[in-house]
Design a protein around this motif. Structure first.
Motif, PDB file in Angstrom:
ATOM      1  N   CYS A 122       0.858  -1.178   0.000  1.00  9.27           N
ATOM      2  CA  CYS A 122       0.000   0.000   0.000  1.00  9.27           C
ATOM      3  C   CYS A 122       0.900   1.235   0.000  1.00  9.27           C
ATOM      4  CB  CYS A 122      -0.937   0.000   1.208  1.00  9.27           C
ATOM      5  SG  CYS A 122      -0.072  -0.059   2.798  1.00  9.27           S
ATOM      6  N   SER A 123       0.298   2.375  -0.250  1.00  6.50           N
ATOM      7  CA  SER A 123       1.056   3.623  -0.301  1.00  6.50           C
ATOM      8  C   SER A 123       1.311   4.131   1.114  1.00  6.50           C
ATOM      9  CB  SER A 123       0.280   4.665  -1.110  1.00  6.50           C
ATOM     10  OG  SER A 123       0.970   5.902  -1.120  1.00  6.50           O
ATOM     11  N   ILE A 124       2.594   4.291   1.478  1.00  9.57           N
ATOM     12  CA  ILE A 124       2.958   4.765   2.811  1.00  9.57           C
ATOM     13  C   ILE A 124       4.071   5.804   2.704  1.00  9.57           C
ATOM     14  CG2 ILE A 124       2.245   2.627   3.923  1.00  9.57           C
ATOM     15  CD1 ILE A 124       5.122   1.748   4.076  1.00  9.57           C
ATOM     16  N   GLU A 125       4.271   6.565   3.782  1.00  6.76           N
ATOM     17  CA  GLU A 125       5.276   7.620   3.802  1.00  6.76           C
ATOM     18  C   GLU A 125       6.678   7.050   4.054  1.00  6.76           C
ATOM     19  OE1 GLU A 125       4.629  10.768   3.059  1.00  6.76           O
ATOM     20  OE2 GLU A 125       2.519  10.236   2.741  1.00  6.76           O
ATOM     21  N   ASP A 126       7.694   7.901   3.836  1.00  3.46           N
ATOM     22  CA  ASP A 126       9.083   7.452   3.933  1.00  3.46           C
ATOM     23  C   ASP A 126       9.444   6.906   5.310  1.00  3.46           C
ATOM     24  OD1 ASP A 126       9.485   8.157   1.311  1.00  3.46           O
ATOM     25  OD2 ASP A 126      10.453  10.069   1.753  1.00  3.46           O
ATOM     26  N   ASN A 127       8.899   7.495   6.381  1.00  2.79           N
ATOM     27  CA  ASN A 127       9.240   7.031   7.726  1.00  2.79           C
ATOM     28  C   ASN A 127       8.212   6.060   8.288  1.00  2.79           C
ATOM     29  OD1 ASN A 127      11.188   7.132   9.874  1.00  2.79           O
ATOM     30  ND2 ASN A 127       9.684   8.266  11.104  1.00  2.79           N
ATOM     31  N   ASP A 128       7.401   5.484   7.412  1.00  2.62           N
ATOM     32  CA  ASP A 128       6.450   4.437   7.779  1.00  2.62           C
ATOM     33  C   ASP A 128       6.981   3.087   7.298  1.00  2.62           C
ATOM     34  OD1 ASP A 128       4.989   6.638   8.501  1.00  2.62           O
ATOM     35  OD2 ASP A 128       3.394   6.331   7.013  1.00  2.62           O
ATOM     36  N   ARG A 129       6.408   2.028   7.824  1.00  2.00           N
ATOM     37  CA  ARG A 129       6.708   0.683   7.350  1.00  2.00           C
ATOM     38  C   ARG A 129       5.429  -0.144   7.328  1.00  2.00           C
ATOM     39  NH1 ARG A 129      10.559   3.063   6.252  1.00  2.00           N
ATOM     40  NH2 ARG A 129      12.767   2.550   6.563  1.00  2.00           N
ATOM     41  N   GLU A 130       5.366  -1.084   6.394  1.00  2.00           N
ATOM     42  CA  GLU A 130       4.311  -2.085   6.417  1.00  2.00           C
ATOM     43  C   GLU A 130       4.827  -3.291   7.192  1.00  2.00           C
ATOM     44  OE1 GLU A 130       1.792  -5.121   3.509  1.00  2.00           O
ATOM     45  OE2 GLU A 130       3.236  -3.738   2.633  1.00  2.00           O
ATOM     46  N   MET A 131       4.000  -3.858   8.049  1.00  2.00           N
ATOM     47  CA  MET A 131       4.377  -5.051   8.808  1.00  2.00           C
ATOM     48  C   MET A 131       3.699  -6.273   8.203  1.00  2.00           C
ATOM     49  SD  MET A 131       4.189  -5.775  12.934  1.00  2.00           S
ATOM     50  CE  MET A 131       2.392  -5.625  13.042  1.00  2.00           C
ATOM     51  N   GLY A 132       4.491  -7.300   7.948  1.00  2.00           N
ATOM     52  CA  GLY A 132       3.955  -8.549   7.412  1.00  2.00           C
ATOM     53  C   GLY A 132       4.363  -9.716   8.282  1.00  2.00           C
ATOM     54  N   ILE A 133       3.485 -10.697   8.410  1.00  2.00           N
ATOM     55  CA  ILE A 133       3.762 -11.866   9.251  1.00  2.00           C
ATOM     56  C   ILE A 133       3.095 -13.098   8.648  1.00  2.00           C
ATOM     57  CG2 ILE A 133       1.778 -11.286  10.729  1.00  2.00           C
ATOM     58  CD1 ILE A 133       3.211 -12.643  13.053  1.00  2.00           C
ATOM     59  N   TRP A 134       3.752 -14.245   8.749  1.00  2.00           N
ATOM     60  CA  TRP A 134       3.104 -15.521   8.460  1.00  2.00           C
ATOM     61  C   TRP A 134       3.600 -16.559   9.476  1.00  2.00           C
ATOM     62  CZ3 TRP A 134       6.138 -19.733   7.534  1.00  2.00           C
ATOM     63  CH2 TRP A 134       7.410 -19.534   6.971  1.00  2.00           C
ATOM     64  N   LEU A 135       2.743 -17.535   9.731  1.00  2.00           N
ATOM     65  CA  LEU A 135       3.056 -18.610  10.662  1.00  2.00           C
ATOM     66  C   LEU A 135       2.794 -19.961  10.011  1.00  2.00           C
ATOM     67  CD1 LEU A 135       1.337 -17.269  13.895  1.00  2.00           C
ATOM     68  CD2 LEU A 135       3.801 -17.534  13.565  1.00  2.00           C
ATOM     69  N   ALA A 136       3.587 -20.944  10.376  1.00  2.00           N
ATOM     70  CA  ALA A 136       3.338 -22.320   9.935  1.00  2.00           C
ATOM     71  C   ALA A 136       1.964 -22.758  10.440  1.00  2.00           C
ATOM     72  CB  ALA A 136       4.421 -23.248  10.470  1.00  2.00           C
ATOM     73  N   ALA A 137       1.219 -23.442   9.595  1.00  2.00           N
ATOM     74  CA  ALA A 137      -0.169 -23.795   9.900  1.00  2.00           C
ATOM     75  C   ALA A 137      -0.352 -24.552  11.219  1.00  2.00           C
ATOM     76  CB  ALA A 137      -0.773 -24.596   8.743  1.00  2.00           C
ATOM     77  N   PRO A 138       0.554 -25.482  11.604  1.00  2.00           N
ATOM     78  CA  PRO A 138       0.325 -26.194  12.867  1.00  2.00           C
ATOM     79  C   PRO A 138       0.362 -25.305  14.103  1.00  2.00           C
ATOM     80  CG  PRO A 138       1.848 -27.416  11.488  1.00  2.00           C
ATOM     81  CD  PRO A 138       1.684 -26.065  10.853  1.00  2.00           C
ATOM     82  N   PHE A 139       0.827 -24.062  13.948  1.00  2.00           N
ATOM     83  CA  PHE A 139       0.950 -23.175  15.092  1.00  2.00           C
ATOM     84  C   PHE A 139      -0.080 -22.053  15.080  1.00  2.00           C
ATOM     85  CE2 PHE A 139       4.922 -25.310  14.391  1.00  2.00           C
ATOM     86  CZ  PHE A 139       5.232 -25.777  15.661  1.00  2.00           C
ATOM     87  N   TRP A 140      -1.074 -22.162  14.215  1.00  2.00           N
ATOM     88  CA  TRP A 140      -2.168 -21.202  14.237  1.00  2.00           C
ATOM     89  C   TRP A 140      -3.021 -21.431  15.488  1.00  2.00           C
ATOM     90  CZ3 TRP A 140      -4.196 -21.979   8.529  1.00  2.00           C
ATOM     91  CH2 TRP A 140      -3.239 -21.525   7.627  1.00  2.00           C
ATOM     92  N   GLY A 141      -3.569 -20.342  16.004  1.00  2.00           N
ATOM     93  CA  GLY A 141      -4.509 -20.462  17.109  1.00  2.00           C
ATOM     94  C   GLY A 141      -3.886 -20.471  18.496  1.00  2.00           C
ATOM     95  N   PHE A 142      -2.580 -20.186  18.596  1.00  2.00           N
ATOM     96  CA  PHE A 142      -1.910 -20.152  19.887  1.00  2.00           C
ATOM     97  C   PHE A 142      -1.633 -18.725  20.367  1.00  2.00           C
ATOM     98  CE2 PHE A 142      -0.659 -24.404  18.317  1.00  2.00           C
ATOM     99  CZ  PHE A 142      -1.048 -25.176  19.409  1.00  2.00           C
ATOM    100  N   GLY A 143      -2.205 -17.725  19.716  1.00  2.00           N
ATOM    101  CA  GLY A 143      -1.967 -16.344  20.117  1.00  2.00           C
ATOM    102  C   GLY A 143      -0.569 -15.851  19.806  1.00  2.00           C
ATOM    103  N   ILE A 144       0.071 -16.458  18.813  1.00  2.00           N
ATOM    104  CA  ILE A 144       1.458 -16.111  18.498  1.00  2.00           C
ATOM    105  C   ILE A 144       1.553 -14.770  17.772  1.00  2.00           C
ATOM    106  CG2 ILE A 144       3.514 -16.822  17.212  1.00  2.00           C
ATOM    107  CD1 ILE A 144       2.638 -19.726  17.675  1.00  2.00           C
ATOM    108  N   ALA A 145       0.689 -14.550  16.786  1.00  2.00           N
ATOM    109  CA  ALA A 145       0.789 -13.333  15.975  1.00  2.00           C
ATOM    110  C   ALA A 145       0.704 -12.056  16.806  1.00  2.00           C
ATOM    111  CB  ALA A 145      -0.274 -13.341  14.874  1.00  2.00           C
ATOM    112  N   PRO A 146      -0.297 -11.903  17.681  1.00  2.00           N
ATOM    113  CA  PRO A 146      -0.334 -10.669  18.489  1.00  2.00           C
ATOM    114  C   PRO A 146       0.890 -10.511  19.389  1.00  2.00           C
ATOM    115  CG  PRO A 146      -2.461 -11.782  18.526  1.00  2.00           C
ATOM    116  CD  PRO A 146      -1.491 -12.738  17.905  1.00  2.00           C
ATOM    117  N   GLU A 147       1.411 -11.626  19.917  1.00  2.00           N
ATOM    118  CA  GLU A 147       2.558 -11.548  20.818  1.00  2.00           C
ATOM    119  C   GLU A 147       3.807 -11.052  20.098  1.00  2.00           C
ATOM    120  OE1 GLU A 147       5.273 -14.525  23.631  1.00  2.00           O
ATOM    121  OE2 GLU A 147       3.176 -15.029  23.200  1.00  2.00           O
TER     122      GLU A 147
END
Length: 222
Positions: A122-147
């Motif tokens: 997406c369009s963002i400013e120079d001092n901004d960043r986009e955050m991206g994350i992915w997890l292996a499927a067996p570890f979905w649902g353990f509250g890992i992403a927010p942590e």
């Protein structure tokens, strides 16, 4: 290197290529984030060097993998399907391999990173960043992403001095939307995104968390 209660976020390294392939070849992982499953360890190694072994990109590793073993292995066993057989694994050999990966300390189970404006979804400013994350499927649902995302926010707004952090998720990806909401991101707009490989057009939500909003949230929890 960053740290949370349960995880170490460390730089990726060349030796991670086989583990990266194991997780990123799973068709449940890449397509929700608009990238195709990896087709070989060599493909994983090339992508590792081009995409992962760069600043502000971290492998998500468990501090105490034994805490996840029972639940994760149960999910892994339920995930041994015909797609795994097609990649050359027998059912039993496949389970052995994934159990070994899941239970090894400081072995990646996913990735989290900041993307610069010139490569953001997406369009963002120079001092901004986009955050991206992915997890292996067996570890979905353990509250890992927010942590782990919480650790990245502290790093981004604190050590890196960013003005705002953005996230993009496709509207059908309800899990990402829930994680984003827990972290205080505000929906800004909906827009179309085209997969550069397949040409498929999908609708994505674009959300932002500013440094001032994040600081106010931190004060409210003190």
């Amino acid at each position: 290197m960053l740290e949370t209660k349960r995880f170490i976020l460390r730089p990726w390294r060349d030796a991670d290529a086989p583990t990266l392939f194991r997780w990123a070849s799973d068709p449940r992982v890449g397509p929700p984030a608009n990238w195709a499953p990896y087709v070989s360890i060599e493909h994983a190694r090339e992508t590792l060097h081009a995409v992962y072994c760069v600043p502000d990109t971290f492998a998500i590793c468990m501090k105490r993998p034994e805490e996840f073993d029972a639940a994760a292995i149960a999910r892994i066993e339920g995930a041994a399907d015909f797609g795994d057989m097609a990649r050359g694994f027998s059912g039993r050999a496949f389970l052995r391999e994934r159990k070994k990966v899941a239970s090894a300390p400081l072995n990646p189970i996913g990735s989290i990173r900041f993307v610069k404006p010139d490569h953001a979804n997406c369009s963002i400013e120079d001092n901004d960043r986009e955050m991206g994350i992915w997890l292996a499927a067996p570890f979905w649902g353990f509250g890992i992403a927010p942590e782990v995302a919480g650790a990245m926010l502290r790093y981004g707004f604190g050590e890196r001095g960013l003005s705002a952090i953005w996230v993009c998720n496709f509207v059908e990806n309800a899990t990402s939307a829930r994680a984003k909401d827990k972290l205080g991101f505000e929906l800004v707009r909906l827009e179309e995104a085209t997969n550069p490989v397949t040409g498929v057009v999908r609708t994505q939500q674009v959300s932002v968390l500013t440094k001032s909003s994040w600081e106010n949230m931190q004060k409210a929890t003190e």
